[in-house]
Design a protein around this motif. Structure first.
Motif, PDB file in Angstrom:
ATOM      1  N   VAL A  72       0.727  -1.059   0.041  1.00 37.06           N
ATOM      2  CA  VAL A  72      -0.146   0.203  -0.103  1.00 37.06           C
ATOM      3  C   VAL A  72       0.867   1.018   0.025  1.00 37.06           C
ATOM      4  O   VAL A  72       2.103   1.310   1.635  1.00 37.06           O
ATOM      5  CB  VAL A  72      -1.072  -0.299   1.263  1.00 37.06           C
ATOM      6  N   GLY A  73       0.345   2.512  -1.086  1.00 35.94           N
ATOM      7  CA  GLY A  73       0.938   3.371  -1.427  1.00 35.94           C
ATOM      8  C   GLY A  73       2.631   3.147  -2.254  1.00 35.94           C
ATOM      9  O   GLY A  73       3.063   4.347  -2.446  1.00 35.94           O
ATOM     10  N   ASN A  85      -8.473  -3.804 -13.737  1.00 37.07           N
ATOM     11  CA  ASN A  85      -9.373  -3.245 -14.786  1.00 37.07           C
ATOM     12  C   ASN A  85     -10.199  -4.447 -15.722  1.00 37.07           C
ATOM     13  O   ASN A  85      -9.853  -5.285 -15.334  1.00 37.07           O
ATOM     14  CB  ASN A  85      -9.347  -1.924 -15.414  1.00 37.07           C
ATOM     15  N   GLY A  86     -11.368  -3.959 -16.272  1.00 36.35           N
ATOM     16  CA  GLY A  86     -11.788  -5.094 -17.062  1.00 36.35           C
ATOM     17  C   GLY A  86     -12.869  -5.880 -16.128  1.00 36.35           C
ATOM     18  O   GLY A  86     -13.250  -5.336 -15.216  1.00 36.35           O
ATOM     19  N   LEU A  87     -12.230  -6.855 -16.224  1.00 34.03           N
ATOM     20  CA  LEU A  87     -13.131  -8.673 -15.749  1.00 34.03           C
ATOM     21  C   LEU A  87     -12.653  -8.920 -14.168  1.00 34.03           C
ATOM     22  O   LEU A  87     -12.935  -9.066 -13.290  1.00 34.03           O
ATOM     23  CB  LEU A  87     -13.302  -9.407 -16.801  1.00 34.03           C
ATOM     24  N   SER A  88     -11.564  -7.385 -14.106  1.00 31.90           N
ATOM     25  CA  SER A  88     -10.724  -7.669 -12.728  1.00 31.90           C
ATOM     26  C   SER A  88     -10.837  -6.987 -11.277  1.00 31.90           C
ATOM     27  O   SER A  88      -9.910  -5.885 -11.111  1.00 31.90           O
ATOM     28  CB  SER A  88      -9.586  -7.278 -13.178  1.00 31.90           C
ATOM     29  N   GLY A  89     -11.849  -5.864 -12.274  1.00 31.70           N
ATOM     30  CA  GLY A  89     -12.284  -4.529 -11.369  1.00 31.70           C
ATOM     31  C   GLY A  89     -12.237  -3.117 -12.222  1.00 31.70           C
ATOM     32  O   GLY A  89     -11.980  -3.469 -13.507  1.00 31.70           O
ATOM     33  N   THR A  90     -12.919  -2.184 -11.698  1.00 29.46           N
ATOM     34  CA  THR A  90     -13.562  -0.901 -12.144  1.00 29.46           C
ATOM     35  C   THR A  90     -12.202  -0.154 -11.455  1.00 29.46           C
ATOM     36  O   THR A  90     -12.861   1.457 -11.874  1.00 29.46           O
ATOM     37  CB  THR A  90     -14.376  -0.408 -11.730  1.00 29.46           C
ATOM     38  N   GLY A  91     -11.409  -0.127 -10.403  1.00 27.13           N
ATOM     39  CA  GLY A  91     -11.093   0.949  -9.361  1.00 27.13           C
ATOM     40  C   GLY A  91     -12.368   1.493  -8.764  1.00 27.13           C
ATOM     41  O   GLY A  91     -12.991   1.055  -8.773  1.00 27.13           O
ATOM     42  N   PRO A  92     -11.258   2.770  -7.362  1.00 24.74           N
ATOM     43  CA  PRO A  92     -10.274   2.944  -7.735  1.00 24.74           C
ATOM     44  C   PRO A  92      -9.226   2.259  -7.284  1.00 24.74           C
ATOM     45  O   PRO A  92      -9.342   0.536  -6.274  1.00 24.74           O
ATOM     46  CB  PRO A  92     -10.247   4.175  -6.688  1.00 24.74           C
ATOM     47  N   LYS A  93      -7.938   2.286  -6.977  1.00 21.53           N
ATOM     48  CA  LYS A  93      -6.875   0.775  -6.610  1.00 21.53           C
ATOM     49  C   LYS A  93      -6.530   1.113  -4.825  1.00 21.53           C
ATOM     50  O   LYS A  93      -6.763   2.769  -4.767  1.00 21.53           O
ATOM     51  CB  LYS A  93      -5.685   0.822  -7.027  1.00 21.53           C
ATOM     52  N   ALA A  94      -6.575   0.237  -4.429  1.00 22.86           N
ATOM     53  CA  ALA A  94      -6.480  -0.073  -2.683  1.00 22.86           C
ATOM     54  C   ALA A  94      -5.501   0.352  -3.133  1.00 22.86           C
ATOM     55  O   ALA A  94      -4.384   0.096  -2.925  1.00 22.86           O
ATOM     56  CB  ALA A  94      -6.017  -1.302  -2.586  1.00 22.86           C
ATOM     57  N   GLY A  95      -4.918   1.889  -1.899  1.00 20.10           N
ATOM     58  CA  GLY A  95      -4.043   2.471  -1.877  1.00 20.10           C
ATOM     59  C   GLY A  95      -4.015   3.246  -2.965  1.00 20.10           C
ATOM     60  O   GLY A  95      -2.078   3.885  -2.227  1.00 20.10           O
ATOM     61  N   GLY A  96      -4.456   3.523  -3.447  1.00 22.32           N
ATOM     62  CA  GLY A  96      -3.750   4.729  -4.302  1.00 22.32           C
ATOM     63  C   GLY A  96      -4.527   5.936  -3.526  1.00 22.32           C
ATOM     64  O   GLY A  96      -5.317   6.158  -2.944  1.00 22.32           O
ATOM     65  N   PRO A  97      -4.102   7.223  -4.914  1.00 22.17           N
ATOM     66  CA  PRO A  97      -4.660   8.418  -4.417  1.00 22.17           C
ATOM     67  C   PRO A  97      -5.937   8.553  -5.010  1.00 22.17           C
ATOM     68  O   PRO A  97      -6.753   9.609  -4.130  1.00 22.17           O
ATOM     69  CB  PRO A  97      -3.509   9.800  -5.150  1.00 22.17           C
ATOM     70  N   LEU A  98      -6.931   7.927  -5.716  1.00 27.56           N
ATOM     71  CA  LEU A  98      -8.190   8.675  -5.638  1.00 27.56           C
ATOM     72  C   LEU A  98      -9.124   7.830  -4.322  1.00 27.56           C
ATOM     73  O   LEU A  98     -10.638   7.858  -5.124  1.00 27.56           O
ATOM     74  CB  LEU A  98      -8.268   8.110  -7.194  1.00 27.56           C
ATOM     75  N   GLU A 131       6.252   9.375  -9.415  1.00 32.51           N
ATOM     76  CA  GLU A 131       7.367   7.747  -9.402  1.00 32.51           C
ATOM     77  C   GLU A 131       6.888   8.046  -7.461  1.00 32.51           C
ATOM     78  O   GLU A 131       6.802   8.861  -7.463  1.00 32.51           O
ATOM     79  CB  GLU A 131       8.474   8.273  -9.246  1.00 32.51           C
ATOM     80  N   LEU A 132       6.469   6.639  -7.438  1.00 37.66           N
ATOM     81  CA  LEU A 132       5.609   6.297  -5.916  1.00 37.66           C
ATOM     82  C   LEU A 132       7.547   6.121  -4.919  1.00 37.66           C
ATOM     83  O   LEU A 132       8.318   5.281  -5.844  1.00 37.66           O
ATOM     84  CB  LEU A 132       5.513   5.684  -6.532  1.00 37.66           C
ATOM     85  N   PRO A 133       7.640   6.547  -3.806  1.00 36.31           N
ATOM     86  CA  PRO A 133       8.547   6.386  -2.832  1.00 36.31           C
ATOM     87  C   PRO A 133       8.926   4.423  -2.937  1.00 36.31           C
ATOM     88  O   PRO A 133       7.334   3.716  -3.009  1.00 36.31           O
ATOM     89  CB  PRO A 133       7.934   6.639  -1.388  1.00 36.31           C
ATOM     90  N   GLY A 134      10.031   4.060  -2.699  1.00 34.19           N
ATOM     91  CA  GLY A 134       9.258   2.438  -2.381  1.00 34.19           C
ATOM     92  C   GLY A 134      11.134   2.050  -1.905  1.00 34.19           C
ATOM     93  O   GLY A 134      12.109   3.140  -1.752  1.00 34.19           O
TER      94      GLY A 134
END
Length: 303
Positions: A56-57, A64-77, A153-156
């Motif tokens: 997360v983060g 997306n598609g058959l694998s989800g509609t969003g938003p992403k878990a742990g994402g800014p939206l 670019e996300l921190p990692g």
């Protein structure tokens, strides 16, 4: 196994399955990484590393598609997606701390020399020439709010690069009985880099028939939206009962869940209701193992 020249066709075949959660790629070639990550439909892409263990983060997770509609878990939206007011769509706007912007490859435009922003601005100018100033002003607002093509670019951890990208969803339906509202819906779709769908004989047919060719190339006419495929989203304007019927019809479609946004004509005209542009975008996270020295050496020795 596949021939090198067959890579684009292979990616198309993978995308055609409709599933788009995670995708893994091992290669030493930077050009291949760029080409594949730009074209593949998966929500999370892993380069030269394993494809599990999203953090997360660091690697916001979701497809997306058959694998989800969003938003992403742990994402800014994610938090914005939970906001509602009176059962109607409300524009979430940018996050409190907007991510640093960097250019990311947009969806291929109808004209190779024009970006999606260029096409939306050309559409706005067309509306000005047609003396539709109120609609043109709304389209300008959409252009300012659109985050299509943004990346950060996300921190990692050291030895890993995690890139967050916002890409257009694809074909989005504009559905309204009022001509100016339908034209504004098209502006929102174009400003986010998507392709606009309208039904034949729609309220703004006479205006749309005079569009400049590059802009017209991003607008498709369909006989009936219920059978139009693929369909990544619907912008609706009308009464609550009409919106309920559209949601029911969308739920009966085969394939991925279609994300429907609805506003009332009165609320939209008054400016108290509007569409959330980020719902017209797909979040993609590309995680690259930069410590792999260009790829997994063991995999490179196969064959």
């Amino acid at each position: 196994r596949y021939p090198r020249a067959g890579l684009p066709a292979l990616i198309d075949a993978i995308n055609a399955t409709g599933y788009a959660l995670t995708f893994g790629l091992h290669t030493r070639i930077d050009e291949t990484i760029a080409a594949v990550t730009d074209r593949i439909a998966a929500g999370n892409i892993y380069v030269n590393r394993n494809i599990i263990g999203a953090v997360v983060g660091v690697q916001p997770f979701g497809g997306n598609g058959l694998s989800g509609t969003g938003p992403k878990a742990g994402g800014p939206l994610y938090l914005h997606r939970l906001r509602q007011a009176g059962g109607r769509t409300q524009s979430a706007g940018p996050p409190a701390q907007a991510p640093a912007q960097a250019p990311a490859p947009p969806a291929p435009p109808a004209h190779p020399a024009l970006t999606h922003s260029d096409l939306a601005r050309a559409y706005r100018e067309f509306l000005v020439q047609r003396k539709l100033g109120a609609v043109a002003k709304r389209v300008e607002q959409y252009l300012q709010r659109s985050r299509a093509g943004e990346s950060r670019e996300l921190p990692g951890p050291v030895g890993e690069r995690n890139l967050y990208v916002l890409k257009p969803r694809g074909r989005v339906l504009a559905l309204a009985t009022a001509p100016e509202v339908l034209l504004a819906q098209i502006g929102a779709i174009l400003a986010t880099g998507n392709v606009a769908l309208v039904e034949a004989g729609n309220a703004a047919s006479s205006v749309l028939a005079k569009l400049p060719a590059p802009v017209a190339g991003r607008i498709e006419t369909v006989a009936g939206w219920q059978a139009a495929a693929p369909l990544a989203g619907i912008l609706h304007a009308g009464a609550r009962e009409q919106l309920r019927a559209v949601n029911q019809a969308a739920a009966l479609r085969d394939g991925p869940i279609v994300l429907v946004q609805g506003v009332t004509l009165a609320g939209f005209t008054a400016g108290s209701e509007d569409y959330a542009l980020e719902w017209l975008l797909e979040e993609v996270c590309i995680s690259t193992n930069t410590a792999a020295a260009g790829g997994n050496a063991n995999l490179m020795t196969i064959g």
